[in-house]
Design an enzyme around this catalytic site. Structure first.
Site, PDB file in Angstrom:
ATOM      1  N   SER A   1      13.315   4.843   1.681  1.00 26.91           N
ATOM      2  CA  SER A   1      12.579   3.511   1.995  1.00 26.91           C
ATOM      3  C   SER A   1      13.403   2.396   2.614  1.00 26.91           C
ATOM      4  CB  SER A   1      12.128   2.897   0.516  1.00 26.91           C
ATOM      5  OG  SER A   1      11.755   1.668   0.867  1.00 26.91           O
TER       6      SER A   1
ATOM      7  N   ASN B   1       0.031  -2.457  -3.649  1.00 28.86           N
ATOM      8  CA  ASN B   1       1.048  -1.960  -3.052  1.00 28.86           C
ATOM      9  C   ASN B   1       2.348  -3.106  -3.379  1.00 28.86           C
ATOM     10  OD1 ASN B   1       0.625  -4.122  -1.283  1.00 28.86           O
ATOM     11  ND2 ASN B   1       1.776  -3.305   0.238  1.00 28.86           N
TER      12      ASN B   1
ATOM     13  N   GLY C   1       4.256   1.577  14.453  1.00 28.03           N
ATOM     14  CA  GLY C   1       4.056   1.340  13.012  1.00 28.03           C
ATOM     15  C   GLY C   1       4.982   0.584  12.213  1.00 28.03           C
TER      16      GLY C   1
ATOM     17  N   LYS D   1       0.166   3.964  -5.903  1.00 26.78           N
ATOM     18  CA  LYS D   1      -0.621   2.908  -5.270  1.00 26.78           C
ATOM     19  C   LYS D   1      -1.964   2.611  -6.169  1.00 26.78           C
ATOM     20  CE  LYS D   1       1.200   2.169  -0.725  1.00 26.78           C
ATOM     21  NZ  LYS D   1       0.826   2.229   0.874  1.00 26.78           N
TER      22      LYS D   1
ATOM     23  N   ASN E   1     -11.828  12.286  10.526  1.00 27.43           N
ATOM     24  CA  ASN E   1     -11.132  12.611   9.516  1.00 27.43           C
ATOM     25  C   ASN E   1     -11.145  14.042   9.377  1.00 27.43           C
ATOM     26  OD1 ASN E   1      -8.802  12.170   7.762  1.00 27.43           O
ATOM     27  ND2 ASN E   1     -10.573  12.803   5.980  1.00 27.43           N
ATOM     28  N   ARG E   2     -10.073  14.887   9.121  1.00 22.26           N
ATOM     29  CA  ARG E   2      -9.873  16.377   9.054  1.00 22.26           C
ATOM     30  C   ARG E   2     -11.155  16.659   8.008  1.00 22.26           C
ATOM     31  NH1 ARG E   2      -4.661  18.973   6.914  1.00 22.26           N
ATOM     32  NH2 ARG E   2      -4.955  17.659   5.230  1.00 22.26           N
TER      33      ARG E   2
ATOM     34  N   GLY F   1      -4.994   6.674   1.897  1.00 25.89           N
ATOM     35  CA  GLY F   1      -4.570   5.333   1.505  1.00 25.89           C
ATOM     36  C   GLY F   1      -4.546   4.239   2.637  1.00 25.89           C
ATOM     37  N   ALA F   2      -3.652   4.526   3.529  1.00 24.98           N
ATOM     38  CA  ALA F   2      -3.523   3.641   4.619  1.00 24.98           C
ATOM     39  C   ALA F   2      -4.773   3.450   5.113  1.00 24.98           C
ATOM     40  CB  ALA F   2      -2.565   4.493   5.624  1.00 24.98           C
TER      41      ALA F   2
ATOM     42  N   ASP G   1      -0.931  -4.198   2.561  1.00 25.79           N
ATOM     43  CA  ASP G   1      -1.168  -3.426   3.747  1.00 25.79           C
ATOM     44  C   ASP G   1      -2.422  -3.712   4.456  1.00 25.79           C
ATOM     45  OD1 ASP G   1       0.856  -1.554   3.121  1.00 25.79           O
ATOM     46  OD2 ASP G   1      -0.342  -0.437   1.803  1.00 25.79           O
TER      47      ASP G   1
HETATM   48  P1  NAP Z   1      -2.633  10.192   2.669  1.00 25.67           P
HETATM   49  O1  NAP Z   1      -3.411   9.165   1.462  1.00 25.67           O
HETATM   50  O2  NAP Z   1      -1.950  11.422   1.786  1.00 25.67           O
HETATM   51  O3  NAP Z   1      -3.824  10.520   3.438  1.00 25.67           O
HETATM   52  C1  NAP Z   1      -3.092  11.254   4.806  1.00 25.67           C
HETATM   53  C2  NAP Z   1      -4.256  11.247   5.746  1.00 25.67           C
HETATM   54  O4  NAP Z   1      -3.659  12.033   6.782  1.00 25.67           O
HETATM   55  C3  NAP Z   1      -5.769  12.139   5.318  1.00 25.67           C
HETATM   56  O5  NAP Z   1      -6.614  11.295   6.218  1.00 25.67           O
HETATM   57  C4  NAP Z   1      -5.558  13.344   5.720  1.00 25.67           C
HETATM   58  O6  NAP Z   1      -6.520  14.186   6.125  1.00 25.67           O
HETATM   59  C5  NAP Z   1      -4.533  13.125   7.155  1.00 25.67           C
HETATM   60  N1  NAP Z   1      -3.867  14.433   7.308  1.00 25.67           N
HETATM   61  C6  NAP Z   1      -2.589  14.749   6.965  1.00 25.67           C
HETATM   62  N2  NAP Z   1      -2.167  15.839   7.489  1.00 25.67           N
HETATM   63  C7  NAP Z   1      -3.180  16.032   8.532  1.00 25.67           C
HETATM   64  C8  NAP Z   1      -3.199  17.224   9.373  1.00 25.67           C
HETATM   65  N3  NAP Z   1      -2.129  18.038   9.427  1.00 25.67           N
HETATM   66  N4  NAP Z   1      -4.263  17.260  10.138  1.00 25.67           N
HETATM   67  C9  NAP Z   1      -5.295  16.634  10.204  1.00 25.67           C
HETATM   68  N5  NAP Z   1      -5.388  15.321   9.221  1.00 25.67           N
HETATM   69  C10 NAP Z   1      -3.995  15.213   8.554  1.00 25.67           C
HETATM   70  O7  NAP Z   1      -1.363   9.201   2.951  1.00 25.67           O
HETATM   71  P2  NAP Z   1      -1.352   7.645   3.191  1.00 25.67           P
HETATM   72  O8  NAP Z   1      -0.746   6.817   2.112  1.00 25.67           O
HETATM   73  O9  NAP Z   1      -2.754   7.325   3.898  1.00 25.67           O
HETATM   74  O10 NAP Z   1      -0.363   7.691   4.354  1.00 25.67           O
HETATM   75  C11 NAP Z   1      -0.326   8.342   5.750  1.00 25.67           C
HETATM   76  C12 NAP Z   1       0.420   7.680   6.818  1.00 25.67           C
HETATM   77  O11 NAP Z   1       0.583   6.436   6.763  1.00 25.67           O
HETATM   78  C13 NAP Z   1       1.979   8.028   6.342  1.00 25.67           C
HETATM   79  O12 NAP Z   1       2.610   8.573   7.421  1.00 25.67           O
HETATM   80  C14 NAP Z   1       2.656   6.852   5.926  1.00 25.67           C
HETATM   81  O13 NAP Z   1       3.858   6.767   5.727  1.00 25.67           O
HETATM   82  C15 NAP Z   1       2.138   5.960   6.870  1.00 25.67           C
HETATM   83  N6  NAP Z   1       1.985   4.356   6.340  1.00 25.67           N
HETATM   84  C16 NAP Z   1       2.494   3.501   6.939  1.00 25.67           C
HETATM   85  C17 NAP Z   1       2.533   2.100   6.606  1.00 25.67           C
HETATM   86  C18 NAP Z   1       3.096   1.080   7.270  1.00 25.67           C
HETATM   87  O14 NAP Z   1       3.374  -0.003   7.132  1.00 25.67           O
HETATM   88  N7  NAP Z   1       3.231   1.567   8.788  1.00 25.67           N
HETATM   89  C19 NAP Z   1       1.750   1.713   5.263  1.00 25.67           C
HETATM   90  C20 NAP Z   1       1.249   3.049   4.741  1.00 25.67           C
HETATM   91  C21 NAP Z   1       1.346   4.404   5.167  1.00 25.67           C
HETATM   92  P3  NAP Z   1      -7.587  14.849   4.870  1.00 25.67           P
HETATM   93  O15 NAP Z   1      -8.200  14.024   4.325  1.00 25.67           O
HETATM   94  O16 NAP Z   1      -8.151  15.963   5.522  1.00 25.67           O
HETATM   95  O17 NAP Z   1      -6.328  15.360   3.951  1.00 25.67           O
END
Ligand code: NAP
Length: 267
Positions: free
Chosen positions: A19, A89, A234, A68, A149-150, A129-130, A104
């Site tokens: 972090s 968050n 990001g 979260k 989405n996948r 979540g994002a 967020d």
């Molecule tokens: P999450 O809830 O686990 O969701 C992941 C998403 O990515 C789902 O839509 C998933 O699709 C998709 N995905 C993952 N691997 C994939 C692949 N190989 N091919 C196709 N789709 C894939 O995670 P999250 O909390 O949303 O976080 C996602 C990203 O956002 C992370 O990298 C995190 O670090 C980043 N983030 C950044 C910020 C910022 O402030 N910049 C804030 C929050 C999060 P499925 O539904 O098909 O599984």
């Protein structure tokens, strides 16, 4: 100087050792002359984390993956936006009352606002979540949302909650949008070779944003830049959500350039 009056803030997550929160919040406390410290706690469960806030009178906390959602039922009050998104968050300890917020959501749209969101077609790649935070933020700014989405079922479910159109991942190349936002972990280390949106569907008039910030220049942003698109990394969202947290905790606005410089030096 840390003394008996130092107030404690923290981030709860697992894993959490990567972090960047401690770096930027501690720098901001110092910069504002606030006697407080921010630590990272790798915890096992949401209930235990919230109990620690109450027991130790922790003044505020960031909450990250995977807590979260699960942390919500342990708090005393949830902000309506966080409730709509289904994720918290940020915890604010207001004289023993623990309040949950989601920064967020506003952070996701803050970097887009200068380019205009209202009436624009915004394609959100992902439905995790994002994506939920981004989608609610864009909906609040009256953007026309496309979700792709996948996993179709998850994508359709999110689309329904924000009144958006769902387009299956195998039809992504046909999507025409003003703004494309990657909210998946595709492109993040150690999978930095991945790209979440087909480069051939990018055109120079688009704004392309990635929520991934390790690396700062993802393959998607590189491809977008080559096509002449406007790009947003990001870190913009990360700093915006941390800024909103700091404001909730202290009623002060931190120096965002200081935050960006500190993180940029570590990525
Ligand atoms: P999450 O809830 O686990 O969701 C992941 C998403 O990515 C789902 O839509 C998933 O699709 C998709 N995905 C993952 N691997 C994939 C692949 N190989 N091919 C196709 N789709 C894939 O995670 P999250 O909390 O949303 O976080 C996602 C990203 O956002 C992370 O990298 C995190 O670090 C980043 N983030 C950044 C910020 C910022 O402030 N910049 C804030 C929050 C999060 P499925 O539904 O098909 O599984």
């Amino acid at each position: 100087m840390i003394d008996a009056a130092t107030r404690l803030y923290c981030v709860f997550g697992n894993p959490v050792r990567h972090s960047k929160g401690p770096l930027i919040h501690n720098a901001a406390f110092k910069n504002k002359g606030i006697n407080a410290v921010y630590l990272a706690f790798e915890v096992q469960d949401a209930a235990g984390a919230v109990q620690a806030v109450r027991t130790l009178d922790i003044q505020g906390a960031s909450v990250t993956i995977p807590f979260k959602e699960s942390i919500m039922k342990h708090l005393d009050w949830i902000d309506p936006t966080a409730r709509a998104i289904g994720a918290v968050n940020t915890i604010v300890n207001e004289n023993g009352i623990l309040k949950g917020y989601n920064t967020d959501c506003q952070a996701a749209v803050a970097p887009l606002v200068p380019f205009g969101v209202s009436g624009k077609t915004v394609c959100i790649v992902g439905a995790g979540g994002a994506a939920r935070a981004v989608a609610h933020g864009v909906a609040a700014q009256n953007g026309n949302i496309i979700i792709t989405n996948r996993t179709e079922q998850k994508g359709k479910a999110l689309a329904e909650t924000v009144n958006a159109r769902f387009i299956p991942a195998n039809e992504m190349a046909n999507i025409q949008a003003d703004v494309v936002i990657n909210t998946t972990s595709i492109g993040m280390v150690p999978k930095e070779n991945g790209i979440s949106f087909p480069p051939e569907a990018l055109t120079s008039d688009m704004v392309v944003m990635d929520v991934v910030y390790t690396p700062l220049r993802t393959r998607l942003l590189d491809a977008a830049e080559q096509k002449g698109c406007t790009t947003i990394d990001g870190l913009s969202m990360f700093i915006a959500q941390a800024t909103a947290q700091f404001e909730l905790w202290t009623d002060m606005t931190p120096d965002t350039d200081l935050m960006r410089n500190i993180i940029s030096g570590t990525i």
